[in-house]
Design a protein around this motif. Structure first.
Motif, mmCIF file in Angstrom:
data_model
loop_
_atom_site.group_PDB
_atom_site.id
_atom_site.type_symbol
_atom_site.label_atom_id
_atom_site.label_comp_id
_atom_site.label_asym_id
_atom_site.label_seq_id
_atom_site.Cartn_x
_atom_site.Cartn_y
_atom_site.Cartn_z
ATOM 1 N N ILE A 18 36.996 39.033 43.161
ATOM 2 C CA ILE A 18 36.828 40.959 42.771
ATOM 3 C C ILE A 18 36.595 41.211 42.039
ATOM 4 N N PRO A 19 35.080 41.609 41.729
ATOM 5 C CA PRO A 19 34.567 42.639 41.004
ATOM 6 C C PRO A 19 35.535 43.600 39.739
ATOM 7 N N LEU A 20 35.163 43.750 38.794
ATOM 8 C CA LEU A 20 35.895 44.798 38.123
ATOM 9 C C LEU A 20 34.214 44.960 37.512
ATOM 10 N N LYS A 21 34.332 46.680 37.146
ATOM 11 C CA LYS A 21 33.049 47.390 36.274
ATOM 12 C C LYS A 21 33.027 47.061 35.159
ATOM 13 N N LEU A 22 34.648 46.705 34.356
ATOM 14 C CA LEU A 22 34.890 46.812 32.902
ATOM 15 C C LEU A 22 36.361 46.288 32.715
ATOM 16 N N CYS A 23 36.014 45.232 31.738
ATOM 17 C CA CYS A 23 37.837 45.204 30.592
ATOM 18 C C CYS A 23 37.521 45.618 29.444
ATOM 19 N N TRP A 41 58.227 35.358 29.776
ATOM 20 C CA TRP A 41 57.238 36.026 29.649
ATOM 21 C C TRP A 41 56.678 34.765 30.540
ATOM 22 N N GLY A 42 55.727 35.764 30.780
ATOM 23 C CA GLY A 42 54.464 35.744 31.667
ATOM 24 C C GLY A 42 54.163 35.654 33.284
ATOM 25 N N LYS A 43 55.601 36.282 33.972
ATOM 26 C CA LYS A 43 56.036 37.635 34.998
ATOM 27 C C LYS A 43 54.561 38.710 35.118
ATOM 28 N N CYS A 44 54.780 38.868 33.786
ATOM 29 C CA CYS A 44 54.377 40.410 33.259
ATOM 30 C C CYS A 44 52.806 39.946 33.789
ATOM 31 N N ILE A 45 51.916 39.171 33.663
ATOM 32 C CA ILE A 45 50.614 38.408 34.069
ATOM 33 C C ILE A 45 50.545 38.640 35.806
ATOM 34 N N TYR A 46 51.507 38.343 36.209
ATOM 35 C CA TYR A 46 51.828 38.438 37.864
ATOM 36 C C TYR A 46 52.360 39.945 37.756
ATOM 37 N N ASP A 47 53.122 40.669 37.171
ATOM 38 C CA ASP A 47 52.747 41.900 37.571
ATOM 39 C C ASP A 47 51.634 42.826 37.608
ATOM 40 N N ALA A 48 51.027 42.227 36.404
ATOM 41 C CA ALA A 48 49.021 43.136 36.470
ATOM 42 C C ALA A 48 48.494 42.645 37.543
ATOM 43 N N TRP A 49 48.557 41.527 37.854
ATOM 44 C CA TRP A 49 47.553 40.789 39.059
ATOM 45 C C TRP A 49 48.176 41.859 40.605
ATOM 46 N N ASN A 50 49.244 41.335 40.673
ATOM 47 C CA ASN A 50 49.630 42.450 41.606
ATOM 48 C C ASN A 50 49.272 43.918 41.963
ATOM 49 N N ALA A 51 49.840 44.754 40.567
ATOM 50 C CA ALA A 51 48.783 46.395 40.473
ATOM 51 C C ALA A 51 47.522 46.289 41.114
ATOM 52 N N LEU A 52 46.241 44.968 40.404
ATOM 53 C CA LEU A 52 45.579 45.506 40.937
ATOM 54 C C LEU A 52 45.241 45.416 42.099
ATOM 55 N N TRP A 77 46.354 28.252 29.196
ATOM 56 C CA TRP A 77 45.500 29.390 28.937
ATOM 57 C C TRP A 77 45.912 31.204 28.964
ATOM 58 N N TRP A 78 46.766 30.610 29.509
ATOM 59 C CA TRP A 78 46.868 32.294 29.597
ATOM 60 C C TRP A 78 47.741 32.188 28.535
ATOM 61 N N PHE A 79 48.428 31.724 27.562
ATOM 62 C CA PHE A 79 49.044 31.666 26.074
ATOM 63 C C PHE A 79 47.810 32.401 25.690
ATOM 64 N N GLU A 80 46.246 31.468 25.784
ATOM 65 C CA GLU A 80 45.354 31.617 23.942
ATOM 66 C C GLU A 80 43.850 31.440 25.284
ATOM 67 N N PRO A 81 43.707 32.907 25.497
ATOM 68 C CA PRO A 81 42.728 33.265 26.849
ATOM 69 C C PRO A 81 41.997 32.394 26.068
ATOM 70 N N VAL A 93 43.393 38.203 30.181
ATOM 71 C CA VAL A 93 43.754 37.185 31.332
ATOM 72 C C VAL A 93 43.536 37.842 32.748
ATOM 73 N N LEU A 94 43.555 38.852 32.910
ATOM 74 C CA LEU A 94 43.223 39.341 34.649
ATOM 75 C C LEU A 94 41.926 38.965 34.481
ATOM 76 N N GLN A 95 40.723 39.654 33.958
ATOM 77 C CA GLN A 95 39.432 39.350 33.680
ATOM 78 C C GLN A 95 39.805 38.102 34.544
ATOM 79 N N HIS A 96 39.437 36.927 34.414
ATOM 80 C CA HIS A 96 39.182 35.424 34.464
ATOM 81 C C HIS A 96 39.999 35.553 35.790
ATOM 82 N N MET A 97 41.276 36.089 35.987
ATOM 83 C CA MET A 97 41.872 35.913 37.669
ATOM 84 C C MET A 97 41.341 36.966 38.365
ATOM 85 N N ALA A 98 40.220 37.851 38.354
ATOM 86 C CA ALA A 98 39.450 38.995 39.362
ATOM 87 C C ALA A 98 38.552 38.036 39.552
#
Length: 364
Positions: free
Chosen positions: A215-220, A163-174, A281-285, A205-210
């Motif tokens: 990295i600007p996001l239009k919406l989470c 668990w947690g590698k899913c976050i990096y998978d998402a980050w690298n997708a972005l 905070w990854w465990f609890e945003p 989690v990705l919202q905070h990392m961006a």
């Protein structure tokens, strides 16, 4: 806060004298009284007929059986869209070199022009244990109707992956989407992210990392955001959220189901090692250290869901931090109701996503 209430909602609540197909003994009375009749009809048609047998969601199969028969554990909305017009498969590399598949849904050029299009990244639900590129395919098809490209990300699952590698998978997708803008025919300056349940947690989690990376996001757009820390609870009473207590025997995500995911994601004996790997905070945003300058957010929760209050608490922290957040609670709905095509609320959910995406990406 919007509540997803329509005229006549009270009249559509279950009649105590109504024939509910023998499911009365499977759902506690205080929960039964709140549930949408269309969900109850779906539930009655998809449950064992043996008296006293628990709901399917309360039966936890060995993970080996799940992996051998993934089709048996797909939600009603699952669809293999590979080869559909405007749908293409691709992949990218995550932080540790793992190859992560994605499925890209491009808008209809006849309706939305030649592009480049805004892009929305989707992270499916499944308790960090279940799900693939078929799981939310019908939802992705619907969202591209907003005139955005949708990139569905097949992040890695537990227990095969820590668990947690899913976050990096998402980050690298972005990052991959931004770097591949020309090939994907998308606008790298108009990106939104979203997810349901476990996928909702990932995108928070990705919202905070961006934000931290500029990295600007239009919406989470996060739905039924999960109490990931709850995966590590010994018992449901450890949760500080009333909905976690009230619906711990709900029909879709009972406590037994949460514990099942917890044993596969965050077993007690592995928790110290996991907590040394990732930020707390990854465990609890809700415990994220900085709540300023975050993207606009659309939080959608379900009335009859143990995770309801945590999602709404996250939205309130966004507002307290000076951010724009919209909350909508879908009355009468349990966890992942948007997977049930026979419910009017599900189609309302789809329309809400399209409206939110069009507004965020300035398509109106």
């Amino acid at each position: 806060m919007e509540t997803g209430r329509n005229a006549g909602d009270e009249a559509t609540k279950p009649d105590p004298a109504q024939d509910l197909g023998g499911i009365e003994g499977l759902i506690e009375e205080h929960i039964l009284a709140k549930l949408d009749p269309e969900f109850l009809a779906h539930f009655a048609n998809n449950q064992p007929r043996v008296a006293g047998q628990p709901p399917k969601a309360a039966v936890q199969p060995p993970i080996e059986h799940v992996r051998q028969h993934p089709e048996a554990y797909q939600p009603p909305c699952a669809l293999d869209t590979s080869g559909y017009p405007g749908v293409a498969d691709a992949n990218y590399l995550s932080r540790d070199g793992a190859t992560i598949p994605v499925r890209v849904y491009s808008p209809d050029e006849a309706r939305h022009g030649p592009g480049p299009y805004p892009v929305h990244l989707n992270f499916h639900g499944g308790g960090f244990v279940l799900g693939n590129l078929d799981t939310e395919a019908t939802l992705c098809l619907s969202m591209r109707g907003a005139g955005v490209s949708v990139v569905d990300v097949d992040y890695r699952l537990c227990p095969e992956t820590t668990w947690g590698k899913c976050i990096y998978d998402a980050w690298n997708a972005l990052k991959w989407v931004r770097e591949s803008a020309t090939a994907l025919n998308i606008n790298p300056d108009s990106i939104s992210i979203g997810g349901i349940s476990a996928g909702g947690h990932i995108c928070l989690v990705l919202q905070h990392m961006a934000r931290d990376a500029g990295i600007p996001l239009k919406l989470c757009m996060a739905s039924v955001t999960p109490a990931t820390r709850g995966l590590a609870y010994t018992y449901y009473t450890e949760s500080p959220f009333p909905s976690f207590h009230e619906f711990h025997r709900g029909p879709v995500l009972p406590w037994a189901r949460i514990k099942y995911f917890g044993r596969l994601c965050m077993p007690q004996e592995a928790l110290p090692d996991l907590q040394s790997l990732w930020p707390n905070w990854w465990f609890e945003p809700l415990k994220a250290p900085n709540w300023s300058n975050l993207s606009d957010t659309f939080i959608r929760t379900d009335e009859v869901d143990p995770l309801r209050d945590e999602g709404e608490a996250y939205a309130m922290k966004l507002v307290a931090g000076g951010n724009k957040a919209t909350i909508k609670r879908y009355l009468g709905c349990p966890h992942t109701f948007m997977y049930t095509d026979s419910m009017k609320r599900k189609h309302e959910y789809d329309r809400d996503a399209i409206v939110a995406l069009r507004a965020a990406h300035s398509l109106d």
